[in-house]
Scaffold this motif. Structure first.
Motif, mmCIF file in Angstrom:
data_model
loop_
_atom_site.group_PDB
_atom_site.id
_atom_site.type_symbol
_atom_site.label_atom_id
_atom_site.label_comp_id
_atom_site.label_asym_id
_atom_site.label_seq_id
_atom_site.Cartn_x
_atom_site.Cartn_y
_atom_site.Cartn_z
ATOM 1 N N SER A 1 62.367 54.321 89.885
ATOM 2 C CA SER A 1 61.995 55.142 88.540
ATOM 3 C C SER A 1 63.209 56.200 88.181
ATOM 4 O O SER A 1 63.109 56.471 87.086
ATOM 5 C CB SER A 1 60.890 56.051 88.933
ATOM 6 O OG SER A 1 61.380 56.756 90.300
ATOM 7 N N PRO B 1 59.061 54.968 92.501
ATOM 8 C CA PRO B 1 57.980 55.614 92.232
ATOM 9 C C PRO B 1 56.891 55.732 93.476
ATOM 10 O O PRO B 1 55.970 56.610 93.403
ATOM 11 C CB PRO B 1 57.064 54.407 91.439
ATOM 12 C CG PRO B 1 58.297 53.490 90.927
ATOM 13 C CD PRO B 1 59.340 53.744 91.779
ATOM 14 N N ASP C 1 56.551 59.430 93.942
ATOM 15 C CA ASP C 1 55.986 60.358 92.955
ATOM 16 C C ASP C 1 54.361 60.345 93.005
ATOM 17 O O ASP C 1 53.862 59.176 92.741
ATOM 18 C CB ASP C 1 56.437 59.686 91.582
ATOM 19 C CG ASP C 1 55.954 60.372 90.354
ATOM 20 O OD1 ASP C 1 55.223 61.559 90.426
ATOM 21 O OD2 ASP C 1 56.252 59.938 89.102
ATOM 22 N N ASP D 1 52.193 61.493 90.799
ATOM 23 C CA ASP D 1 51.829 61.474 89.552
ATOM 24 C C ASP D 1 52.035 60.018 89.099
ATOM 25 O O ASP D 1 51.548 59.827 87.989
ATOM 26 C CB ASP D 1 52.347 62.711 88.432
ATOM 27 C CG ASP D 1 51.952 63.698 89.108
ATOM 28 O OD1 ASP D 1 50.871 64.021 89.633
ATOM 29 O OD2 ASP D 1 52.752 64.759 88.893
ATOM 30 N N SER D 2 52.546 59.071 89.637
ATOM 31 C CA SER D 2 52.842 57.718 89.215
ATOM 32 C C SER D 2 51.735 56.896 88.792
ATOM 33 O O SER D 2 50.694 57.192 89.557
ATOM 34 C CB SER D 2 53.765 57.019 90.290
ATOM 35 O OG SER D 2 53.914 55.684 89.734
#
Length: 360
Positions: free
Chosen positions: A33, A67, A70, A72-73
């Motif tokens: 990412s 990712p 993350d 919020d991915s």
């Protein structure tokens, strides 16, 4: 300019390390990412094919973002291209690629220097003093970096590594005993008395020694010599680095004082850059190998720690819980920051300009 050159080399080596992780992931089709050079607020950002490339405020560092980390991915948790969902060998290759990139860079740099600049001429007789620790026996006797030691107790020192080994052996065997040292400084040759400190029954003078190399270079004679010389230089630097880190675990008291922080590393790079391109090449290779060995250690936040976690996962059949990994990561971060601050304060206080201001 010398300090700037050293900083640029450090930044380049860290970028190469992170680029190793990045390429190992992308070439395997693993989702990435972000790729950032530096830490802190982003100065420049550009997104391409789902990857955010950023240049950040503090350039001495960098990281590759996945990712997986993350929350919020939008990528499904069971996506087969997420790093955590790949087979362990794939993950291990991504983790190890940073170390491999630094080792490869050191090898390429040494090879390039040997091919285009040449190889060092044969060393001269004696031993060269590279660095003197403040307060040590060498410093008390008046030895300084750049001095050439020609003989001990009227016994000449041979050229090359054998001369270094002979001096180290004689020093270790003579704790608290006076050694007559014939020293050459510039065009002047004098004699000084050296009394090694007693460290657990062995003599120690507090100086870094190497073969008495004049700095002259000569062209390589054939491709075989090019490869052999490069391999020998790389092997010596790697072995010395590994022995240095091993000493922190086997004899911490004796080696802790030799650990250098960012300030000392930049100072060393600036000093080597005064020798021109060859000095910067040596600095680049040495620090690149140091980064590789350091990151191989099984300590929190380092690549060696992640490799250990993968090894445990392969044995247990499931990953170590995130709670345990996070606890170790936070502890490692606090330890790393604390150690870095201590080293920065210590190394800054030892800079010549600071000591002059303090009246030392």
């Amino acid at each position: 300019m010398n300090v700037l050159a050293a900083l640029l080399v450090l930044a380049l080596l860290i970028v190469v390390h992170e680029a190793g992780h990045f390429l190992a992931a992308t070439l395997q089709g693993i989702r990435v990412s972000g790729f950032s050079i530096g830490f802190g607020p982003a100065l420049l950002k550009r997104q391409r094919r789902g990857v955010t490339y950023a240049l950040r405020l503090f350039p001495l560092g960098g990281f590759v973002a996945f990712p997986d980390d993350d929350e919020d991915s939008m990528i499904p948790a069971d996506d087969p291209d997420l790093l955590r969902n790949r087979p362990i060998p794939h993950q291990a290759l991504v983790v190890a690629a940073g170390v491999m990139a630094n080792l490869a860079l050191a090898l390429v740099v040494l090879l390039g220097q040997a091919a285009f600049v040449g190889v060092p001429a044969a060393p001269e007789p004696g031993v060269l003093v590279v660095q003197v620790q403040p307060g040590g026996a060498a410093a008390r006797s008046g030895l300084r970096a750049g001095d050439q030691i020609l003989s001990l107790n009227t016994k000449p020192l041979t050229a090359g590594q054998r001369g270094v080994e002979a001096m180290v052996r004689d020093v270790k065997a003579a704790p608290q005993q006076s050694i007559r040292v014939e020293r050459k400084r510039g065009d002047e040759t004098t004699t000084v008395q050296l009394i090694p400190d007693d460290q657990q029954g062995m003599g120690k003078i507090g100086a870094q020694l190497q073969a008495n190399i004049s700095g002259a270079m000569r062209p390589v004679h054939h491709p075989g010599e090019l490869l052999l010389t490069t391999g020998s230089q790389f092997s010596q630097l790697l072995q010395q680095t590994v022995r240095g880190y091993a000493g922190l675990f086997t004899n911490f008291r004796a080696t802790a004082g030799q650990v250098s922080g960012p300030v000392k590393i930049v100072e060393m790079g600036a000093q080597l850059s005064q020798q021109g391109g060859s000095g910067l090449v040596l600095f680049s290779a040495l620090i690149s190998i140091n980064l590789a060995v350091l990151n191989s250690l099984p300590l929190p936040l380092l690549d060696g720690w992640q490799m250990m976690m993968l090894a445990i996962q392969s044995v247990r059949g499931r990953p170590v819980s995130e709670r345990i990994q996070m606890a170790f990561a936070q502890s490692g971060f606090l330890l790393l920051v604390g150690l870095t601050l201590v080293l920065i304060v210590r190394d800054t206080s030892q800079l010549p300009v600071v000591q002059q201001l303090m009246g030392r």
